[in-house]
Write a protein that holds these residues in place. Sequence first.
Motif, PDB file in Angstrom:
ATOM      1  N   SER A   1       1.683  -0.572 -54.256  1.00  0.00           N
ATOM      2  CA  SER A   1       2.490  -1.783 -54.174  1.00  0.00           C
ATOM      3  C   SER A   1       1.630  -3.010 -54.464  1.00  0.00           C
ATOM      4  CB  SER A   1       3.162  -1.845 -52.803  1.00  0.00           C
ATOM      5  OG  SER A   1       2.822  -3.012 -52.134  1.00  0.00           O
ATOM      6  N   ASN A   2       0.369  -3.003 -53.996  1.00  0.00           N
ATOM      7  CA  ASN A   2      -0.538  -4.096 -54.323  1.00  0.00           C
ATOM      8  C   ASN A   2      -0.777  -4.191 -55.827  1.00  0.00           C
ATOM      9  OD1 ASN A   2      -0.770  -4.800 -51.737  1.00  0.00           O
ATOM     10  ND2 ASN A   2      -2.929  -4.230 -51.479  1.00  0.00           N
ATOM     11  N   PHE A   3      -0.955  -3.001 -56.438  1.00  0.00           N
ATOM     12  CA  PHE A   3      -1.216  -2.972 -57.876  1.00  0.00           C
ATOM     13  C   PHE A   3      -0.036  -3.563 -58.651  1.00  0.00           C
ATOM     14  CE2 PHE A   3      -0.532  -0.694 -61.871  1.00  0.00           C
ATOM     15  CZ  PHE A   3      -1.686  -1.041 -62.550  1.00  0.00           C
ATOM     16  N   PHE A   4       1.178  -3.120 -58.290  1.00  0.00           N
ATOM     17  CA  PHE A   4       2.355  -3.622 -58.998  1.00  0.00           C
ATOM     18  C   PHE A   4       2.526  -5.117 -58.781  1.00  0.00           C
ATOM     19  CE2 PHE A   4       3.786   0.746 -59.522  1.00  0.00           C
ATOM     20  CZ  PHE A   4       4.378   0.680 -60.766  1.00  0.00           C
ATOM     21  N   GLN A   5       2.223  -5.577 -57.578  1.00  0.00           N
ATOM     22  CA  GLN A   5       2.407  -6.983 -57.264  1.00  0.00           C
ATOM     23  C   GLN A   5       1.510  -7.857 -58.120  1.00  0.00           C
ATOM     24  OE1 GLN A   5       1.856  -7.581 -53.104  1.00  0.00           O
ATOM     25  NE2 GLN A   5       3.757  -8.715 -52.908  1.00  0.00           N
TER      26      GLN A   5
END
Lengths: 380, 308
Positions: B64-68
């Motif tokens: 989720s951090n990566f996508f954000q």
Amino acid sequence: MTPPFHAARKTELFGFLVLAAFVLLVLPGVVDPFRLNLVGKYLTYAFVAVGLVLCWGSAGILSLGQGIFFGLGGYCMAMFLKLEASTPEATKIQSTPGIPDFMDWNQLTALPAFWEPFHSLAFTIVAIVAVPAALAFVIGFAMFTRRVGGVYFAIITQAIAAILTILIIGQQGYTGGVNGITDLRTLLGWDIRTDSAKTILYFVNAFLLLGVIALSIAVRSSKLGRILVALRDKEDRVRFSGYDVAAFKIFVFCFAAAISGIGGAMFTLQVGFMSPSFVGIVPSIEMVIFCAVGGRNSLIGAVYGTLLVNWGKTTFSESFPELWLFAMGGLFIAVVMAFPNGLAGIYKSYVQPLFARIVVRPAHRRRPVGGGKTTPAIAE
Amino acid sequence: MFADYSWSELGSIFAMQGFAGLVLFSVFVLMALGLAIIFGQMGVINMAHGEFMILGAYVTYMCSNFFQSAAPALMPISFFVAMVLAFFASGALGMLVEMGLIRFLYKRPLDTLLATWGLSLILQQAYRTIFGAREVGVTLPEWMMGSLPLTDIIEIPINGLIVMAITLAITVAVAVVMFRSRFGAKVRAVVQNRQMAGAVGIDTEKVDRLTFGLGCGIAGVAGSAFTMIGSTGPSSGQLYIVDTFLVVVFGGATSLIGTVASAFTISQAQSTLEFFLSGSMAKVLTLLTVVGILMLRPQGLFVLKVRR
């Protein structure tokens, strides 16, 4: 592989005497008073480990809830000491003087009924052994008569450990909650916090431990002990030979619980508090590893295992707190994969043959020294 | 304890607590499914199961951090990508563990218990070193937040609904894999009679490895779903492991239906009691009842007859 019966008894006796010398002479001689108190604390865990040798090593019953019994013994002792510390004079600033401080904080106005008998030392001493044994009897009776064993037994004892911890933490007013029962001062007016008291308690503890080990050796070398081993290896055959298997299992489980209770009580006396962090799942399973490192079949080994793991824990967590859990986890895996018989196994397969060849005779001559009954006088 | 509330209030309380119980039920089922496969089918006690779950949670967190930061536009689907990744990450680790550790210990179930406990300590410390000791929360895509008002008093949180939907999907998928696929047939054959299964040409070692991997993979998905309703810390897994084992044992270790039924009973009892008693007493009461019933009926609720 197993040596003849008499030879095995001889080595066990020799090991016992060496252990007695180590605990009563070497440790107090080498270690400074602060560390000696720490060693004393470790030795209280050894009670649990010795119980596990009987229960798990001999009879094949793995309990992951020995912390329950250690804790119950400890709490019984702590309740007595706390009542002694909470005299009306000492607690007159409370809204209800004469009850333990944590009860006052939790708006209790009278001592709960189950605390009342703990005014008496005699009752407390009986309770330290009887309460754990009674709970073990209830658990054992329910499980073993229904032939629940092995893994299921392990999981259920673990669940009971979890229940007891949650209960103790939840019922703050009655048990002191997550802090436990703290601020314990005197035993019948004798201050247990002084250095000399701690040294005396160390020796009391050591003698009790040696007594418990001697008793356990007696149990193991009796006919009862051999039936336990038989039912570990082939339970059905023992049952078909006409033995009441459940009764033997219940006995050994209660015995282990009772001696764990003694350990817990000595822990409270030496450390000066008792808290739920010695009751739950994590301490219970750690106690199993003490036993496994020492050798699950060796009563003497269990003591060395306990000392070694705890010494490692203290050293590691003082200097490399990060590494400790890695080391502990690795120890669990290594002991299972590579050394299933622990230190005792290593001793038996590597050291003893060497020993037998070189120093068998001097060992015989050394024997009277270790068994000396005058040792506490020397150390004091 | 019921006297202070009117009937309609009681109804709403039961509905809301029932729903909270359903979410808890979903988490229990997801965790217990993996464990039921490993414990029920293979007889292996995996004390590190909670840590496999947490691995899934951390994978979701990283994802989720990566996508954000890299692709905010794809955020709405990030969760599903994370879930698939979590499955494969936990599954792969599980297969490695099976190869390096578990397969030597099939004959010694109590020793597996100790070894996997050691593994769980190592994994916990590894998480603590890598991700820090503090709990982390996953940023959810916007459409997963908020709640649906059903009546004036009753509101249903959307993330809870999604967790339930995922649970349903996974349970169905596991049931299909175990009872309708060729692989499932092999697994059941190995469970029922290892020698015969080997004799008819099933590679039992490979089946063991894949079964263990599947169980761990499902734990990873459970961890991924878990991030929607709670935060993740290095030792979160340990909190659930005893409950989950009780769920599996209570349901009857070899029965998948039993696992679901017991997860339902335990979670509903706990969350309904939680409203009236303090949380800790609710848990004590539930666990005591379960232990009590297990003492009376050690084989659990549902028993699959297997000839050993």
